[in-house]
Design a protein around this motif. Sequence first.
Motif, PDB file in Angstrom:
ATOM      1  N   PHE A 165      -6.629  -4.207   2.530  1.00  0.00           N
ATOM      2  CA  PHE A 165      -5.545  -4.933   3.189  1.00  0.00           C
ATOM      3  C   PHE A 165      -5.180  -6.219   2.448  1.00  0.00           C
ATOM      4  CE2 PHE A 165      -6.989  -2.203   6.585  1.00  0.00           C
ATOM      5  CZ  PHE A 165      -5.861  -1.964   7.354  1.00  0.00           C
ATOM      6  N   THR A 166      -5.565  -6.334   1.189  1.00  0.00           N
ATOM      7  CA  THR A 166      -5.396  -7.608   0.480  1.00  0.00           C
ATOM      8  C   THR A 166      -3.941  -7.931   0.163  1.00  0.00           C
ATOM      9  OG1 THR A 166      -5.793  -6.502  -1.652  1.00  0.00           O
ATOM     10  CG2 THR A 166      -7.699  -7.504  -0.541  1.00  0.00           C
ATOM     11  N   VAL A 168      -1.116  -6.806   2.084  1.00  0.00           N
ATOM     12  CA  VAL A 168      -0.201  -6.670   3.216  1.00  0.00           C
ATOM     13  C   VAL A 168       0.121  -8.047   3.789  1.00  0.00           C
ATOM     14  CG1 VAL A 168      -1.108  -4.382   3.750  1.00  0.00           C
ATOM     15  CG2 VAL A 168      -2.045  -6.386   4.918  1.00  0.00           C
ATOM     16  N   ALA A 169       1.085  -8.082   4.702  1.00  0.00           N
ATOM     17  CA  ALA A 169       1.452  -9.339   5.376  1.00  0.00           C
ATOM     18  C   ALA A 169       1.704  -9.026   6.845  1.00  0.00           C
ATOM     19  CB  ALA A 169       2.684  -9.965   4.730  1.00  0.00           C
ATOM     20  N   MET A 170       0.636  -8.679   7.548  1.00  0.00           N
ATOM     21  CA  MET A 170       0.716  -8.228   8.931  1.00  0.00           C
ATOM     22  C   MET A 170       0.355  -9.346   9.896  1.00  0.00           C
ATOM     23  SD  MET A 170      -1.316  -4.609   8.661  1.00  0.00           S
ATOM     24  CE  MET A 170      -0.901  -3.377   7.413  1.00  0.00           C
ATOM     25  N   PRO A 171       0.855  -9.267  11.130  1.00  0.00           N
ATOM     26  CA  PRO A 171       0.416 -10.223  12.153  1.00  0.00           C
ATOM     27  C   PRO A 171      -1.083 -10.094  12.419  1.00  0.00           C
ATOM     28  CG  PRO A 171       2.385  -9.056  12.869  1.00  0.00           C
ATOM     29  CD  PRO A 171       1.895  -8.361  11.633  1.00  0.00           C
ATOM     30  N   GLU A 172      -1.652 -11.169  12.936  1.00  0.00           N
ATOM     31  CA  GLU A 172      -3.080 -11.179  13.248  1.00  0.00           C
ATOM     32  C   GLU A 172      -3.430 -10.046  14.218  1.00  0.00           C
ATOM     33  OE1 GLU A 172      -6.435 -14.287  15.068  1.00  0.00           O
ATOM     34  OE2 GLU A 172      -4.332 -14.890  14.861  1.00  0.00           O
ATOM     35  N   GLY A 173      -4.528  -9.403  13.967  1.00  0.00           N
ATOM     36  CA  GLY A 173      -4.993  -8.324  14.833  1.00  0.00           C
ATOM     37  C   GLY A 173      -4.621  -6.942  14.357  1.00  0.00           C
ATOM     38  N   PHE A 174      -3.537  -6.829  13.579  1.00  0.00           N
ATOM     39  CA  PHE A 174      -3.085  -5.513  13.157  1.00  0.00           C
ATOM     40  C   PHE A 174      -4.058  -4.825  12.191  1.00  0.00           C
ATOM     41  CE2 PHE A 174       0.739  -6.316  15.383  1.00  0.00           C
ATOM     42  CZ  PHE A 174       1.415  -5.107  15.491  1.00  0.00           C
ATOM     43  N   PRO A 175      -4.580  -5.503  11.166  1.00  0.00           N
ATOM     44  CA  PRO A 175      -5.514  -4.797  10.278  1.00  0.00           C
ATOM     45  C   PRO A 175      -6.697  -4.180  11.021  1.00  0.00           C
ATOM     46  CG  PRO A 175      -4.791  -6.813   9.232  1.00  0.00           C
ATOM     47  CD  PRO A 175      -4.263  -6.850  10.639  1.00  0.00           C
ATOM     48  N   ASP A 176      -7.298  -4.933  11.931  1.00  0.00           N
ATOM     49  CA  ASP A 176      -8.432  -4.394  12.687  1.00  0.00           C
ATOM     50  C   ASP A 176      -8.014  -3.202  13.537  1.00  0.00           C
ATOM     51  OD1 ASP A 176     -10.133  -6.261  11.603  1.00  0.00           O
ATOM     52  OD2 ASP A 176     -10.026  -7.631  13.325  1.00  0.00           O
ATOM     53  N   ALA A 177      -6.835  -3.299  14.169  1.00  0.00           N
ATOM     54  CA  ALA A 177      -6.360  -2.204  15.013  1.00  0.00           C
ATOM     55  C   ALA A 177      -6.053  -0.963  14.174  1.00  0.00           C
ATOM     56  CB  ALA A 177      -5.119  -2.642  15.787  1.00  0.00           C
ATOM     57  N   LEU A 178      -5.455  -1.154  13.002  1.00  0.00           N
ATOM     58  CA  LEU A 178      -5.141  -0.027  12.129  1.00  0.00           C
ATOM     59  C   LEU A 178      -6.409   0.651  11.632  1.00  0.00           C
ATOM     60  CD1 LEU A 178      -2.256  -1.601  10.022  1.00  0.00           C
ATOM     61  CD2 LEU A 178      -2.031   0.190  11.725  1.00  0.00           C
ATOM     62  N   ARG A 179      -7.380  -0.165  11.229  1.00  0.00           N
ATOM     63  CA  ARG A 179      -8.662   0.347  10.756  1.00  0.00           C
ATOM     64  C   ARG A 179      -9.321   1.205  11.840  1.00  0.00           C
ATOM     65  NH1 ARG A 179     -10.166  -4.510   9.206  1.00  0.00           N
ATOM     66  NH2 ARG A 179      -9.675  -4.735   7.010  1.00  0.00           N
ATOM     67  N   ALA A 180      -9.376   0.662  13.045  1.00  0.00           N
ATOM     68  CA  ALA A 180     -10.051   1.347  14.151  1.00  0.00           C
ATOM     69  C   ALA A 180      -9.340   2.646  14.523  1.00  0.00           C
ATOM     70  CB  ALA A 180     -10.123   0.411  15.357  1.00  0.00           C
ATOM     71  N   ALA A 181      -8.004   2.625  14.534  1.00  0.00           N
ATOM     72  CA  ALA A 181      -7.255   3.824  14.910  1.00  0.00           C
ATOM     73  C   ALA A 181      -7.445   4.935  13.878  1.00  0.00           C
ATOM     74  CB  ALA A 181      -5.772   3.495  15.057  1.00  0.00           C
ATOM     75  N   PHE A 251       3.830  -4.109   5.887  1.00  0.00           N
ATOM     76  CA  PHE A 251       2.835  -3.062   6.086  1.00  0.00           C
ATOM     77  C   PHE A 251       2.517  -2.289   4.810  1.00  0.00           C
ATOM     78  CE2 PHE A 251       4.147  -3.645  10.510  1.00  0.00           C
ATOM     79  CZ  PHE A 251       2.923  -3.613  11.156  1.00  0.00           C
ATOM     80  N   GLU A 252       3.134  -2.654   3.699  1.00  0.00           N
ATOM     81  CA  GLU A 252       2.937  -1.910   2.462  1.00  0.00           C
ATOM     82  C   GLU A 252       1.656  -2.357   1.760  1.00  0.00           C
ATOM     83  OE1 GLU A 252       7.664  -1.038   1.608  1.00  0.00           O
ATOM     84  OE2 GLU A 252       6.717  -2.811   0.730  1.00  0.00           O
ATOM     85  N   HIS A 253       0.794  -1.402   1.484  1.00  0.00           N
ATOM     86  CA  HIS A 253      -0.485  -1.716   0.846  1.00  0.00           C
ATOM     87  C   HIS A 253      -0.346  -1.868  -0.665  1.00  0.00           C
ATOM     88  CE1 HIS A 253      -3.145  -0.978   4.407  1.00  0.00           C
ATOM     89  NE2 HIS A 253      -2.059  -0.328   4.800  1.00  0.00           N
TER      90      HIS A 253
END
Length: 305
Positions: A165-166, A168-181, A251-253
Amino acid sequence: MNLAIINQAGNHRPEELVPSRYAVRIGAIDVLIISDGVLPLPTQMLGHNADPVVRAAWVKDRFLPPDAFDWSLNQVLVRSGKQTVLIDAGLGMDPNLNLPRAGQLLKRLDGAGIDLGAVTDIVLTHMHMDHVGGLIVPGVQERLRPDLRIHVAAAEVKFWESPDFTRVAMPEGFPDALRAAAKRFAEMYSSNLRLFDAEKEVAPGVIAQRTGGHTPGHCIVRIVSGGDRLTFAGDAIFAVGFEHPDWFNGFEHDPEEAARARVRLLKELAETGELLVATHMPFPSVGHVAVDGDAFRFEPTFWDF
């Protein structure tokens, strides 16, 4: 799925005052675009590498709110031969993100009279939460057929084993939620996965093609029948990407590769004149691409009633 069923379902008194599904026919193939709702996100995510003044002007010229606006969430259901193919599965409901106007796909499939058990195949453009989340909602897996085939690029599954995720420029919380999903999805549906490398025909005239960029295994889906063509572009194309295809979406990696893939696809769509549908274009997002100087232009189709 057939259009008669869809039309019959539409005769009931609507529970919503906005349209949530739109049917088109590509040769002998039925295509239904379904809205999963909307996702409010900061306007900066439209182009986090863009000049803020230019970005603000683009937003203002479209009468959009300056700070955040609603991104559409579109999925597609395809009936080709004896197969019913769902392309992406929506956001689902993550209580930690507080997104009550998203995750509507299952309700709207029910409203169209479409049984989840009739879906023979699912194609995932990629494994972001707004594309796999609908499959990990409690009770959904039990409604799906045990021999369901879920088609996804092998590179995508590999990426989510240890996602980066280095860039990307996502709002806080999104990386963790994406990872978990993504992790939860892979655990639940490992036996249903059908992996491919570059391209796979999942049903007659329904072809998944890997583009990479947005995520390493991101793919688009080509629908071809009787001389008609439609491309579901997933997250390769956003509303701002026609005039500014070099703007990086949050959201682009791999933003540079995503921009290159976007330009290649837009050029091809402009040359073929085929229909375009994309996840985050305003619903129903059916239209054509035209070249406009050094950039592109989106021409929505007139609604067919």
